[in-house]
Design a protein around this motif. Structure first.
Motif, short mmCIF file in Angstrom:
data_model
loop_
_atom_site.label_atom_id
_atom_site.label_comp_id
_atom_site.label_asym_id
_atom_site.label_seq_id
_atom_site.Cartn_x
_atom_site.Cartn_y
_atom_site.Cartn_z
N ALA A 122 0.83 -1.21 0.00
CA ALA A 122 0.00 0.00 0.00
C ALA A 122 0.87 1.26 0.00
O ALA A 122 0.55 2.26 -0.67
CB ALA A 122 -0.93 -0.01 1.21
N LEU A 123 1.99 1.22 0.74
CA LEU A 123 2.87 2.39 0.82
C LEU A 123 3.52 2.71 -0.52
O LEU A 123 3.91 3.87 -0.77
CB LEU A 123 3.98 2.13 1.85
CG LEU A 123 3.57 2.13 3.33
CD1 LEU A 123 4.77 1.74 4.20
CD2 LEU A 123 3.04 3.49 3.75
N SER A 124 3.62 1.72 -1.38
CA SER A 124 4.27 1.95 -2.69
C SER A 124 3.52 2.99 -3.53
O SER A 124 4.09 3.56 -4.46
CB SER A 124 4.36 0.63 -3.46
OG SER A 124 3.06 0.15 -3.79
N SER A 125 2.27 3.23 -3.19
CA SER A 125 1.48 4.21 -3.94
C SER A 125 1.78 5.65 -3.52
O SER A 125 1.37 6.59 -4.20
CB SER A 125 -0.02 3.93 -3.78
OG SER A 125 -0.40 4.05 -2.41
N LEU A 126 2.48 5.82 -2.39
CA LEU A 126 2.82 7.16 -1.93
C LEU A 126 3.99 7.72 -2.73
O LEU A 126 4.89 6.99 -3.13
CB LEU A 126 3.19 7.13 -0.44
CG LEU A 126 2.11 6.64 0.54
CD1 LEU A 126 2.66 6.66 1.97
CD2 LEU A 126 0.86 7.50 0.43
N SER A 127 3.99 9.03 -2.92
CA SER A 127 5.05 9.67 -3.70
C SER A 127 6.42 9.49 -3.05
O SER A 127 7.44 9.43 -3.73
CB SER A 127 4.75 11.16 -3.87
OG SER A 127 4.64 11.80 -2.59
N LEU A 128 6.46 9.38 -1.72
CA LEU A 128 7.72 9.20 -1.01
C LEU A 128 8.43 7.92 -1.43
O LEU A 128 9.66 7.84 -1.43
CB LEU A 128 7.47 9.19 0.51
CG LEU A 128 8.69 8.99 1.42
CD1 LEU A 128 9.69 10.14 1.24
CD2 LEU A 128 8.25 8.88 2.87
N PHE A 129 7.64 6.91 -1.83
CA PHE A 129 8.22 5.61 -2.19
C PHE A 129 8.08 5.30 -3.68
O PHE A 129 8.25 4.16 -4.09
CB PHE A 129 7.55 4.50 -1.37
CG PHE A 129 7.75 4.62 0.10
CD1 PHE A 129 8.93 4.20 0.71
CD2 PHE A 129 6.76 5.17 0.91
CE1 PHE A 129 9.12 4.33 2.07
CE2 PHE A 129 6.93 5.29 2.28
CZ PHE A 129 8.12 4.88 2.86
N SER A 130 7.77 6.33 -4.48
CA SER A 130 7.56 6.09 -5.91
C SER A 130 8.81 5.58 -6.61
O SER A 130 8.72 4.79 -7.56
CB SER A 130 7.06 7.38 -6.58
OG SER A 130 8.01 8.43 -6.40
N ASP A 131 9.97 6.05 -6.17
CA ASP A 131 11.23 5.62 -6.80
C ASP A 131 12.00 4.65 -5.90
O ASP A 131 13.19 4.43 -6.11
CB ASP A 131 12.11 6.85 -7.10
CG ASP A 131 11.46 7.80 -8.08
OD1 ASP A 131 10.79 7.30 -9.01
OD2 ASP A 131 11.61 9.02 -7.92
N PHE A 132 11.31 4.08 -4.94
CA PHE A 132 12.00 3.21 -3.99
C PHE A 132 12.44 1.90 -4.64
O PHE A 132 11.71 1.30 -5.42
CB PHE A 132 11.08 2.90 -2.81
CG PHE A 132 11.69 1.96 -1.79
CD1 PHE A 132 12.48 2.45 -0.76
CD2 PHE A 132 11.49 0.59 -1.90
CE1 PHE A 132 13.04 1.58 0.16
CE2 PHE A 132 12.04 -0.28 -0.98
CZ PHE A 132 12.82 0.22 0.05
N SER A 133 13.64 1.48 -4.33
CA SER A 133 14.15 0.21 -4.82
C SER A 133 15.23 -0.28 -3.86
O SER A 133 15.99 0.53 -3.32
CB SER A 133 14.74 0.35 -6.23
OG SER A 133 15.22 -0.89 -6.69
N VAL A 134 15.26 -1.57 -3.60
CA VAL A 134 16.27 -2.14 -2.71
C VAL A 134 16.95 -3.29 -3.44
O VAL A 134 16.30 -4.10 -4.11
CB VAL A 134 15.63 -2.62 -1.38
CG1 VAL A 134 14.58 -3.69 -1.63
CG2 VAL A 134 16.70 -3.14 -0.43
N SER A 135 18.28 -3.35 -3.34
CA SER A 135 19.03 -4.39 -4.03
C SER A 135 19.20 -5.61 -3.15
O SER A 135 19.05 -5.55 -1.93
CB SER A 135 20.42 -3.86 -4.42
OG SER A 135 21.22 -3.65 -3.26
#
Length: 409
Positions: free
Chosen positions: A39-52
């Motif tokens: 659900a948080l992925s829809s927030l602008s704060l996490f729009s470019d979030f990525s973890v390797s």
């Protein structure tokens, strides 16, 4: 600054979820965290979030594995050592072989995969993650034997799965066909190397209990053992996860002696790791939820159909391997008051989770095959199916089997 804000928000969310902790016995908190992360992925704060996979593997995994290992009951390990080691080594190899064969056959109808890639996908889907399953099993009045075996198996097979995965990945990358001899040679070196380093580091830590009484130094030493053994093993191409598991298990055996100094050491470690472990795990599951959205393609039903079939096959393969193993060794069958119920619970409790996600991200960052997008998406959705549905089903299944057993007696 953005990263700091993201971490602070994730910490706040995890604290709120743990405080509310609604129906934990029915629906484990890690599953809730994954869903919240989606659900948080829809927030602008996490729009470019990525973890390797490097971040998850090098930072999160050693700490979580170490805590699980040193907190695992030495008595339970002694009692079930044979079945735990067999399930998490030979059993895992057999499950990869059986599931990989099923993947190869099923994929021929949708998106044909080579034998090496099929076995690679099977290796991703085989490691188990007990999350809150162990506490749920015990809370439902289920067999403590099943709980101990599930917990011990998931602890050891994390290391085994990494070994199998890395060997198969190198075969896929090099374009070589699957070779049983090369596989066994690599498996032996990587496994024994990790175990050897873990024995050395674990011995150092268990001896250090008697050297210093300063709690702060003891905690620092435990961090060095957890991450130092892991790093050294990886540097020599051995299994860092197995090194950390073995060192943690040796520490667990040291604690089982009930020496006064060891009790104090356990308390000092608990004061630190009992804060670090839920922090790492909660952020990790939120990471998984946020990251998973990138791989869910609702417009491609073929991926969902394939993932559903692979999910069913993974449970069936585990059931067949565990059932065959228990039938071969009579003394292991006698561990269960109700064999059929124990087998069903053991099979269903083999939930895919953290390690599978790490392996998926690892494969994504290195694979260059034509159908890698299809492979990664199917693997991620299959893992989510397992993580959510199997976790939610543990409690009702345990209660149902308990009623059936009582009605038969």
């Amino acid at each position: 600054m953005v990263l700091l804000n993201q971490v602070l928000v994730l910490l706040l969310v995890s604290v709120i979820v743990f405080i509310i902790d609604i129906n934990k016995k029915f629906f484990p908190v890690p599953v809730v965290l994954v869903l919240v992360g989606m659900a948080l992925s829809s927030l602008s704060l996490f729009s470019d979030f990525s973890v390797s996979h490097d971040v998850l593997y090098d930072i999160f995994i050693p700490g979580l594995i170490f805590v699980s290992a040193y907190q695992f009951s030495a008595q339970a390990l002694k009692k079930n050592a044979g079945i735990i080691l067999t399930f998490s080594t030979l059993g895992m190899l057999a499950t990869v072989l059986l599931l990989g064969t099923g993947v190869y056959w099923v994929s021929s109808f949708f998106e044909p995969l080579s034998w090496s890639v099929s076995f690679l996908l099977a290796a991703i889907l085989v490691p188990t993650d007990p999350v809150s399953v162990v506490s749920i099993l015990k809370g439902s009045g289920g067999s403590e034997e099943v709980s101990d075996i599930v917990e011990g198996e998931s602890l050891v097979n994390d290391g085994t799965s990494i070994v199998i995965f890395t060997i198969l990945l190198s075969m896929v990358q090099s374009g070589n066909s699957f070779s049983a001899l090369n596989f066994l040679e690599s498996f032996t070196y990587v496994s024994l190397g990790g175990i050897g380093i873990g024995l050395v580091f674990g011995w150092i830590l268990s001896q250090a209990i008697h050297i210093t009484s300063h709690h702060e130094y003891q905690v620092i030493l435990s961090i060095l053992i957890a991450y130092g053994g892991f790093t050294l093993a990886e540097m020599v191409n051995a299994s860092g996860v197995l090194a950390t598991v073995v060192s943690g298990i040796l520490l667990s055996f040291a604690f089982s002696k009930h020496d006064e100094k060891e009790d104090e050491f356990r308390d000092s470690l608990g004061g630190f790791w009992n804060v670090v472990e839920p922090t790492l795990s909660s952020i990790l599951f939120l990471f998984i939820g946020i990251q998973s959205v990138h791989y869910i393609h609702f417009q491609k039903p073929i991926i969902w159909i394939t993932a559903t079939i692979f999910f069913v096959l993974s449970i069936l393969a585990r059931f067949l391997v565990l059932g065959s193993t228990l039938l071969v060794v009579p003394s292991w069958r006698r561990k269960f008051e109700h064999l059929n119920s124990g087998l069903f619970l053991l099979s269903w409790a083999g939930i895919k989770g953290t390690m599978s996600v790490v392996l998926i991200l690892w494969a994504e960052s290195t694979l260059t095959i034509d159908n890698s997008v299809f492979l990664i998406s199917v693997a991620f959705i299959t893992t989510l199916f397992s993580f959510i549905f199997q976790s939610a089903g543990v409690y009702p299944l345990s209660r149902f089997l308990k009623k059936v057993d009582h009605s038969e007696t």
